[in-house]
Each structure stands twice: as C-alpha cells, then as structure tokens.
Design a protein around this motif. Structure first.
Motif, PDB file in Angstrom:
ATOM      1  N   THR A 247      -5.382   6.446  -2.018  1.00  0.00           N
ATOM      2  CA  THR A 247      -5.057   5.135  -1.388  1.00  0.00           C
ATOM      3  C   THR A 247      -4.280   4.119  -2.451  1.00  0.00           C
TER       4      THR A 247
ATOM      5  N   ALA B  84       1.136  -1.146  -0.211  1.00  0.00           N
ATOM      6  CA  ALA B  84      -0.013  -0.263  -0.140  1.00  0.00           C
ATOM      7  C   ALA B  84       0.801   1.152  -0.644  1.00  0.00           C
TER       8      ALA B  84
ATOM      9  N   LEU C 271      -2.890  -2.011   7.930  1.00  0.00           N
ATOM     10  CA  LEU C 271      -3.305  -0.991   6.669  1.00  0.00           C
ATOM     11  C   LEU C 271      -4.012   0.037   7.060  1.00  0.00           C
TER      12      LEU C 271
ATOM     13  N   ILE D 157      -4.130   0.361  -3.271  1.00  0.00           N
ATOM     14  CA  ILE D 157      -3.657  -0.656  -2.611  1.00  0.00           C
ATOM     15  C   ILE D 157      -3.084  -1.689  -3.863  1.00  0.00           C
TER      16      ILE D 157
END
Length: 532
Positions: free
Chosen positions: A393, A316, A364, A395
């Motif tokens: 963000t 991430a 996370l 991932i």
C-alpha cells in the motif's frame, strides 16, 4: 271681488225698487238723482275699471295657477329630492358615526403611536450614542485586528521556523534511532492452539531483547548430550504477546510525521505464515492494525497543519506481487502489463498502476478494504487464510506551504509480506507459490546481506519485491521492519530463521534525505505579507 260686484248688483236692484217706490219722490230727488247718476257714472267707471282689474286678476290668477302647478311639480321634485337627501343624510349620519368611532380609535392609536414614537426617539438617541461608542470601539478593534494580523503573520512565520526546527530535530532523533529499524512481535496463542501445540520458552529481559529456546531439552544426535538451544536476539523494540496494537503504533507514528516532513517511509511485516503479519498490518474492525491507524493519523496531522498554511495532496495505490507478477488490487481483472522502472528522482515506479486521489480517511479505508478483498489468499498448513502474495500500500503525500512556498514530497509504503515457510512444510498444490515466495524473501535476505556488508553491487533486480523496495531498503527512505514470530515449538526453526534475518537487517545503516523543493518565490513573503 265677486262679492263686491254682487253687492253692487243688489244695491242697483234696491235702488230701482226705491226708484219705483219713490217715483214720487223722484222729482224731489232729481237733483239727488243727478248726483246719483253722477255717482253711478263714477261707479260704472269704477266698475269698468274693476272689471278690467278683475280681468287682469283672472289672468294673474291663471298665471298664479300655472305657477302653483309648477310649484306643485317642483314640490314633488323637492319632496323626492328631500327623501333622497334624507336617505343620504341617514347614510352619512351612519358613516359619520362610524367615522367618529374610527376617529376615536385612530386618536387612541395615534396617542399610542405618539407614545411609541417618543419612546423610539429616546431609544434611537440611546442607540445613536451606543453606535457612536461602537464605531469608536470598531475603529479600535480594526486597529487591533490589523495589529493582530501583523502579529499573526509574524507568528505564522515564526511558527513555520519552529516547525522547520521541529522537523530537523525530529529527523535527527529518527536518524539517531536508525533509518532502518527492526521491531519484533511475538503473537499470543489464539482459540484452542494451546490444546494441541506446545509453547517455546520465550523471555523478555528488557524492551529491546528476547531469549527463545525450546521448552523440551534438545539432544545432540552426534554426542548424545543435552544441549541448551537458547537463542538471544536484540532489536530496536521487542513486543511481548500482551502488547497491543496501540503500543506498536506509538513507535510507527513518528515515521508518519517523517513522511509528512518530506521523507519516504517504508513499513513491512516479515515472518512465517501464521505469525501475525496481516493482523499487525491490517488488524480487525475492533483492533485496528498499522495501516488503518496510519491512515487516520495522516489525515489528523494534515488537518492540524492547516493552521501553519500547509496543504497536502494525498494519492494512494495498491498492488500485490503474486508468483513474481504484479497485480493492481484496484483493477484485479486488468490486462495491463505492469513493469517496474527506476527513476532517479522518484525511485521505483510501476507503469499503468492506478493511483487514486484521496480526500478523506474514510475513502482511503474503503479502497484498502477493496484491495484486501482482491488479494490472493489460500489455506496452508499453518494458517487457514494465509496471504499468498506480497501486498504493498503506497500513500503519496505532496505538501505545500503558502507562506514559505516550500513543498515537500513524501510517501509511506506499507508492505504485508507473504508468509515465509519451508517448501517441506507446504502443501503440494501450494508448492509453486511457496517457491516464488521463498525466492523473493531469499532475494530480500541477499539484498540485506549485501547492504550489511556494504557490497558495491546490491541485487535489487533479482526479484520484483526487492526491486520495488529498492528506495526503501537502501535509498532515500526511513524503514521499519516488524518481524513476527509464532510462540510454538513446531515453528521454532522458522522463528529462529526470521529472527536471524531481522538481526542482520538491524545492522544495516543508510542515509535518508528529505525531498524538499521551493518555488521561484521561496525566499519572498506572499503578496499578503508584502502588503502587511
């Protein structure tokens, strides 16, 4: 013996006396004298012999006396030894008594042990019988296990085939829904907003459309007539103020599965400052938003997919675009230069951006909270804690299957856009921020328009936001846009602008491709499979 000699002496004296008194008779007795003399001689001879015997007896007596003394000494020794023997005998008698007691106890214990031994032998025989049966059962179970492992191997492959089919069908359904989908969410009034703000008239004819107009009649400045300014909009899904985060996430959850299946997914919230974008994306601890729910769902699905031999590597990164500058939200004080670069295989990447391997949803979420704390916020006329940057963000998901050797590479980009608002309504000290924000959102609108018109040139590079989202907007991605509007009349113009922009986005059509690769043994079973 002395008595004998004394007697002889007495007789001699008597005879002498008799001889003196019997001198007269001596003559008559001469013959007898001779006899007596002869007897005397014999007696002398006997006496001599007796004396010799006496002497010898004395010697023997002395020897016996010595023997007696020796025997007395030996007697004392024997007496002492006897006492020792008696003492030892007493001790041995006591030990014998103890030994007998021990023997009696040991005998009882021996009898008990013999009984137990007999019982144990019987049990052993029973156990041996059970063991024989168990060994037979174990052999049968081993055969069953081998059969089950073989069946399991086939079932896993069949399951993988079914998962492939499920992926294809899921992707087909998502394609039918559109690779760029648009949701609209109307936020409810909060706190005391109804005391000083008037609501627009918003109605929801069905789940995919809404009608919006001012509650007060609008008078045309030219004709002076009262006009109906009702606007009608249609989207893939419309959520009323009563809709919960759960209802919205039900739609997003399908895209999370697409990311695990090897697709790039982008979800971004768009709307005016104070329209509820950050609440939709982040939520609160008691009412989680799309990002924390997505994180939980990702790891739940990864755990469930382990049964089909799928393993995933999760990384991430967190960044924000503030005044057209990129900041790493995990290293906000870094002096690195962050540049956007386009890679044909991986899309747009950011140089020097920190990417963290993730092993749990908790980890996370902790990083997400750290990133949120580092994000640029400020007070505006519409929101006390307005996000003044575009936060992204990302991932990244790398999946590998040990059976088919297939590998999928997907990602989820969760974007919380800064609030769109007119420069006229912005405070003076925030005017520069607003210009940058509006410029990037305007470029986003131009990109969407170019995609809608299928222009040969799409101006992705006119802003860092659109350049970063290039793969999501027009490339290999499934994109969900959530347009948020506030229900107040003083926000009516901004709401209409946001809704019109979202309506244009809805009409864009793109084609997403799955990122799937195979190893050199993709079409061969694993070693275990070959062994089976």
């Amino acid at each position: 013996m002395l008595f004998y000699f004394d007697q002889l002496d007495g007789e001699v004296q008597e005879l002498r006396q008799v001889n003196e008194t019997q001198k007269g008779k001596l003559q008559s007795l001469e013959e007898q004298e001779k006899k007596w003399r002869q007897e005397n001689n014999d007696l002398n001879t006997q006496l001599t012999k007796t004396r010799e015997d006496y002497s010898e007896l004395q010697k023997r007596t002395e020897a016996l006396q010595e023997n007696l003394e020796s025997l007395e000494k030996e007697k004392k020794l024997w007496k002492s030894e006897k006492e020792n023997i008696l003492s030892e005998n007493t001790k041995l008698t006591h030990e014998l008594s103890v030994t007998r007691t021990d023997y009696a106890n040991l005998k009882l214990e021996h009898e008990s042990l013999e009984k137990q031994c007999t019982e144990n032998i019987e049990r052993l025989q029973q156990i041996q019988q059970i063991l024989q049966k168990t060994e037979t059962q174990v052999k049968e179970l081993q055969q069953k296990i081998e059969d089950l492992e073989t069946n399991n191997w086939h079932l896993k492959h069949d399951l993988e085939d079914q998962y492939d089919l499920r992926r294809q069908l899921h992707n087909t359904i998502q394609d039918l829904k559109g690779n760029i989908r648009v949701f609209c969410r109307v936020r409810p009034p909060i706190n005391n907003e109804l005391d000083d703000k008037e609501l627009c008239a918003i109605s929801f004819p069905n789940e995919t459309s809404l009608d919006i107009r001012k509650s007060r009649e609008s008078v045309c400045a030219i004709s002076g007539r009262v006009g109906d300014v009702k606007q009608e909009f249609s989207f893939d899904k419309v959520f009323s103020p009563e809709a919960s985060q759960v209802e919205i996430f039900e739609e997003l959850a399908q895209l999370v599965q697409s990311a695990l299946d090897g697709y790039h997914v982008c979800v971004f919230a768009y709307g005016q400052t104070g329209s509820g974008k950050t609440h939709t994306m982040q939520g609160t601890p008691n009412d989680r938003g799309m990002i924390p729910r997505t994180i939980d769902l990702i790891f739940e699905k990864i755990e469930k997919l382990k049964i089909t031999e799928w393993s995933y590597t999760v990384t991430a990164s967190f960044l924000e675009i503030y005044n057209e500058n990129i900041r790493d939200l995990l290293e906000p004080n870094s002096n690195y230069d962050y540049e956007l670069r386009y890679n044909e295989g991986r899309g747009v990447t950011v140089t020097n951006l920190k990417s963290v391997p993730i092993d749990s949803a908790r980890m996370l979420k902790a990083l997400m909270e750290e990133a949120n704390n580092n994000r640029a916020v400020a007070t505006t006329d519409f929101n006390k804690h307005s996000s003044r940057s575009h936060a992204v963000t990302k991932i990244h998901l790398e999946g590998h299957n040990n059976l088919s050797r297939a590998s999928y590479s997907g990602s989820i980009n969760l974007v919380d856009l800064a609030g769109s608002e007119s420069a006229k309504t912005s405070a003076a000290e925030r005017l520069n921020e607003t210009k940058h924000i509006n410029k990037s959102l305007s470029t986003l609108g131009n990109v969407m328009l170019a995609l809608h018109n299928k222009d040969s040139h799409v101006p992705y590079r006119n802003s860092k936001l659109t350049f970063l989202l290039q793969s999501c907007l027009g490339g290999n991605s499934k994109t969900l846009m959530i347009v948020n509007i506030a229900p107040f009349e003083d926000c009516f113009g901004e709401s209409i602008s946001s809704l019109r922009f979202a309506a244009k986005v809805k009409e864009i059509k793109t084609c997403a491709k799955k990122n799937k690769t195979y190893g050199h043994q993709a079409l061969l079973p694993s070693n275990g499979s070959q062994k089976k």
